[in-house]
Design a protein around this motif. Structure first.
Motif, mmCIF file in Angstrom:
data_model
loop_
_atom_site.group_PDB
_atom_site.id
_atom_site.type_symbol
_atom_site.label_atom_id
_atom_site.label_comp_id
_atom_site.label_asym_id
_atom_site.label_seq_id
_atom_site.Cartn_x
_atom_site.Cartn_y
_atom_site.Cartn_z
ATOM 1 N N THR A 3 0.829 -1.203 0.000
ATOM 2 C CA THR A 3 0.000 0.000 0.000
ATOM 3 C C THR A 3 0.864 1.253 0.000
ATOM 4 O O THR A 3 0.593 2.217 -0.735
ATOM 5 C CB THR A 3 -0.924 0.005 1.229
ATOM 6 N N LEU A 4 1.930 1.239 0.795
ATOM 7 C CA LEU A 4 2.802 2.407 0.910
ATOM 8 C C LEU A 4 3.516 2.706 -0.402
ATOM 9 O O LEU A 4 3.629 3.870 -0.817
ATOM 10 C CB LEU A 4 3.828 2.175 2.026
ATOM 11 N N LEU A 5 3.989 1.669 -1.081
ATOM 12 C CA LEU A 5 4.770 1.851 -2.308
ATOM 13 C C LEU A 5 3.924 1.761 -3.574
ATOM 14 O O LEU A 5 4.426 1.991 -4.676
ATOM 15 C CB LEU A 5 5.887 0.806 -2.374
ATOM 16 N N LYS B 271 15.350 5.034 -0.396
ATOM 17 C CA LYS B 271 15.234 5.521 -1.776
ATOM 18 C C LYS B 271 13.891 5.140 -2.375
ATOM 19 O O LYS B 271 13.238 5.952 -3.050
ATOM 20 C CB LYS B 271 16.368 4.954 -2.631
ATOM 21 N N GLU B 272 13.465 3.893 -2.133
ATOM 22 C CA GLU B 272 12.188 3.422 -2.673
ATOM 23 C C GLU B 272 11.032 4.254 -2.115
ATOM 24 O O GLU B 272 10.127 4.673 -2.859
ATOM 25 C CB GLU B 272 11.978 1.948 -2.328
ATOM 26 N N MET B 273 11.054 4.501 -0.822
ATOM 27 C CA MET B 273 9.968 5.238 -0.186
ATOM 28 C C MET B 273 9.966 6.703 -0.609
ATOM 29 O O MET B 273 8.903 7.296 -0.829
ATOM 30 C CB MET B 273 10.078 5.095 1.333
ATOM 31 N N LEU B 274 11.144 7.299 -0.741
ATOM 32 C CA LEU B 274 11.235 8.691 -1.175
ATOM 33 C C LEU B 274 10.792 8.843 -2.626
ATOM 34 O O LEU B 274 10.090 9.798 -2.979
ATOM 35 C CB LEU B 274 12.665 9.202 -1.000
ATOM 36 N N GLN B 275 11.212 7.909 -3.478
ATOM 37 C CA GLN B 275 10.830 7.950 -4.889
ATOM 38 C C GLN B 275 9.321 7.896 -5.041
ATOM 39 O O GLN B 275 8.740 8.595 -5.882
ATOM 40 C CB GLN B 275 11.485 6.797 -5.641
ATOM 41 N N GLN B 276 8.677 7.070 -4.221
ATOM 42 C CA GLN B 276 7.228 6.947 -4.293
ATOM 43 C C GLN B 276 6.541 8.272 -3.978
ATOM 44 O O GLN B 276 5.486 8.578 -4.522
ATOM 45 C CB GLN B 276 6.747 5.859 -3.316
ATOM 46 N N GLN B 277 7.174 9.084 -3.130
ATOM 47 C CA GLN B 277 6.584 10.366 -2.755
ATOM 48 C C GLN B 277 7.158 11.533 -3.554
ATOM 49 O O GLN B 277 6.832 12.697 -3.289
ATOM 50 C CB GLN B 277 6.791 10.604 -1.252
ATOM 51 N N GLY B 278 8.019 11.231 -4.521
ATOM 52 C CA GLY B 278 8.531 12.271 -5.404
ATOM 53 C C GLY B 278 9.677 13.093 -4.849
ATOM 54 O O GLY B 278 9.916 14.217 -5.290
ATOM 55 N N PHE B 279 10.426 12.537 -3.883
ATOM 56 C CA PHE B 279 11.545 13.255 -3.287
ATOM 57 C C PHE B 279 12.866 12.571 -3.639
ATOM 58 O O PHE B 279 12.926 11.347 -3.778
ATOM 59 C CB PHE B 279 11.415 13.312 -1.763
ATOM 60 N N PRO B 280 13.945 13.338 -3.762
ATOM 61 C CA PRO B 280 15.264 12.739 -4.010
ATOM 62 C C PRO B 280 15.855 12.176 -2.721
ATOM 63 O O PRO B 280 15.508 12.613 -1.623
ATOM 64 C CB PRO B 280 16.100 13.918 -4.515
ATOM 65 N N LEU C 262 10.852 8.664 7.104
ATOM 66 C CA LEU C 262 10.249 7.543 6.384
ATOM 67 C C LEU C 262 10.701 6.205 6.954
ATOM 68 O O LEU C 262 9.921 5.243 6.981
ATOM 69 C CB LEU C 262 10.584 7.641 4.902
ATOM 70 N N LEU C 263 11.944 6.115 7.419
ATOM 71 C CA LEU C 263 12.394 4.882 8.049
ATOM 72 C C LEU C 263 11.673 4.652 9.371
ATOM 73 O O LEU C 263 11.383 3.505 9.740
ATOM 74 C CB LEU C 263 13.909 4.908 8.249
ATOM 75 N N GLN C 264 11.370 5.726 10.084
ATOM 76 C CA GLN C 264 10.566 5.585 11.299
ATOM 77 C C GLN C 264 9.167 5.077 10.963
ATOM 78 O O GLN C 264 8.599 4.271 11.702
ATOM 79 C CB GLN C 264 10.492 6.919 12.040
ATOM 80 N N GLU C 265 8.620 5.552 9.851
ATOM 81 C CA GLU C 265 7.323 5.054 9.400
ATOM 82 C C GLU C 265 7.401 3.565 9.070
ATOM 83 O O GLU C 265 6.487 2.797 9.365
ATOM 84 C CB GLU C 265 6.850 5.839 8.181
#
Length: 219
Positions: free
Chosen positions: A37-39, A98-107, A119-122
């Motif tokens: 769901t997150l990715l 990187k995977e989680m940031l990419q999903q949200q549009g951040f470098p 995001l790692l805390q999430e």
């Protein structure tokens, strides 16, 4: 007040070990669903490996006390209180960040960047919630995780932080090695160890709940 005696690996029955391994399977399934769901991608799990190790063996699992790792740490309150870790290699933490940031549009700007840490805390929330929900489903125990904290440090420093109040209460850690990957991909999106360190009195609560579950299954 009388202190509870320390628990050792030999005190787990085969049935209790089987049920705790079932916790690993259910928890990994929950984690895969939540990460999907997150990715916004279908994530599958490999059958997790569940081990019961001593505190000294925990350092070996992390690659040695001086190995630099990423650790997510939280406290579990409720009817089976204790401490929980999620231990990742630095490389693995970079991959999932990187995977989680990419999903949200951040470098990706490094593990020490606040967005990566958040995001790692999430991720820690997702994993801890998945496994604690599995324990609750099997035992009907009420468990309440705190917000995870994140550390990027030597394994010895990270693990020792969680052992300060537990070193005389038990000699057992429950370790679930979790590997999650995208469908049709061989490389893991997440591969790390989930470690549960129960307070001494909590082992009695967990054992009793597992025994009740085991008896009900044979009724």
């Amino acid at each position: 007040m009388t202190n509870n005696p320390p628990f050792v690996l030999q005190q787990f029955s085969d049935k209790q070990m089987d049920l705790l391994k079932e916790v690993g399977n259910i928890g990994s399934g929950h984690a895969a669903t939540a990460l999907s769901t997150l990715l916004n991608r279908k994530i599958e799990m490999k059958v997790p490996n569940v081990e019961f190790v001593t505190f000294e063996e925990m350092f070996d699992l992390a690659g040695g006390a001086e190995n630099k790792i990423v650790g997510l740490f939280l406290r579990v309150d409720g009817e089976a209180a204790g401490n929980m870790f999620c231990l990742l290699s630095v490389d693995q933490a970079q991959i999932i960040a990187k995977e989680m940031l990419q999903q949200q549009g951040f470098p990706f700007e490094g593990l020490h960047h606040e967005m990566s840490k958040s995001l790692l805390q999430e991720l820690g929330n997702i994993l801890s919630g998945s496994y604690l929900a599995a324990i609750a489903d099997l035992t009907n125990l009420s468990l309440y995780p705190t917000v995870p904290s994140i550390s990027i440090d030597m394994a010895g420093a990270i693990i020792s932080h969680g052992l300060l109040e537990l070193s005389t209460a038990s000699d057992v850690a429950i370790v679930v090695n979790t590997s999650l990957h995208e469908v049709d991909e061989t490389s893991s999106i997440f591969n790390g160890d989930i470690i549960l360190l129960l307070d001494s009195s909590s082992f009695s609560q967990l054992f009793q709940a597992l025994d009740v579950r085991g008896k009900c299954e044979t009724c």
